[in-house]
Design a protein around this motif. Structure first.
Motif: not given
Lengths: 107, 193
Positions: A99-100, A103-104
């Motif tokens: 997820w991170t 998003e990045a």
């Protein structure tokens, strides 16, 4: 032959368009009007994470699965409970990592 | 513009948006504005039937709104397309309140044009003919042909279903073709006589 084709219409429409408007001080005027960006306060996120962690711990500590896993971990025994709990924690960590990264990538 | 250029432009925009968001960098936003103000103002000027002053007011509102909502930009569309969408929303909002919208709306009812008595330059004819298309057809042709957006991008900007955009584009072009062909032939006959 005087007929007009679709491509001619496109060309005529493009030719009749004047193109981008010259700046002529527009950006400077807008920049003077630009308000300061409000910094998003971090406390709601931190508070949410903390409350979530506390609630998660409370529910886990009362669970027999967690107790058995913890006990197995302490004595160095790879019981089914220990493997299930560690697999769940690993899976959740991988999901959070994915997820991170997504998003990045968006930013 | 080729696909590679377009992709490079989009990458530059995304970088500038990230800089503007992460560091609250006003200069990055200024660069974004300098890159796109021309087309946004041209879009609004066309939508407002050449009212440059009103277009500038709406363009200013558009960029102030973009600055406030920059964190909502998700790179699903190009930054320029996102700006065009905000500009069009500002235009629609202004239409609901301003009197000039009613003034210009009076022209929209006419579906058929009589051929002019004298042959005119095709470009002038086109400008006249454009004014007599329906508002939706004018708007779709402006975005799809003159601003160079794809049908999908125009659908995003105008918040219209893709099929509706394609229909308006096809109908608008067909009407222009019919009217301009009639005039073109009239002009040809006059030259022969």
């Amino acid at each position: 032959m005087n007929s007009i084709h679709d491509d001619d219409i496109d060309v005529l429409l493009r030719q009749s368009f004047d193109g981008p408007t010259p700046d002529a001080g527009f950006c400077d005027r807008v920049m003077q009007q630009l308000p300061a960006r409000r910094r998003r306060s971090a406390w709601p996120l931190a508070a949410g994470v903390l409350v979530g962690a506390v609630l998660c711990s409370l529910s886990l500590f009362t669970s027999p699965l967690w107790r058995a896993a913890w006990h197995g971990w302490l004595v160095g025994e790879w019981s089914t409970s220990t493997i299930i709990t560690l697999s769940m924690m690993g899976g959740m960590s991988l999901l959070a990592l994915g997820w991170t990264l997504a998003e990045a990538d968006d930013h | 513009m080729c696909v590679a250029d377009s992709a490079a432009e989009a990458r530059i925009d995304r970088t500038l948006v990230a800089r503007a968001l992460l560091g609250h960098d006003r200069r990055a936003f200024e660069q974004l504005m300098r890159r796109h103000q021309g087309m946004v103002r041209a879009q609004l000027c066309r939508l407002l039937h050449g009212d440059a002053a009103a277009a500038d007011d709406l363009a200013q509102e558009t960029f102030l709104l973009a600055w406030r909502k920059l964190d909502q930009f998700r790179s699903e569309a190009r930054f320029s397309t996102w700006l065009h969408r905000i500009a069009y929303a500002c235009f629609l909002q202004a239409c609901r309140t301003k009197s000039w919208a009613a003034r210009h709306a009076q022209d929209d009812g006419m579906e058929l044009l009589p051929a002019p008595a004298q042959a005119m330059d095709l470009r002038l004819d086109l400008a006249r003919a454009m004014r007599h298309l329906s508002t939706a057809e004018q708007t779709v042709l402006l975005h799809c042909v003159q601003l160079g957006l794809s049908h999908e991008e125009a659908a995003y900007v105008l918040a219209m279903p893709l099929g509706t955009v394609k229909t308006h584009a096809t109908r608008g072009k067909a009407k222009l073709k019919t009217w301009l062909s009639a005039w073109h032939e009239a002009a040809g006959e006059e030259r022969v006589l």
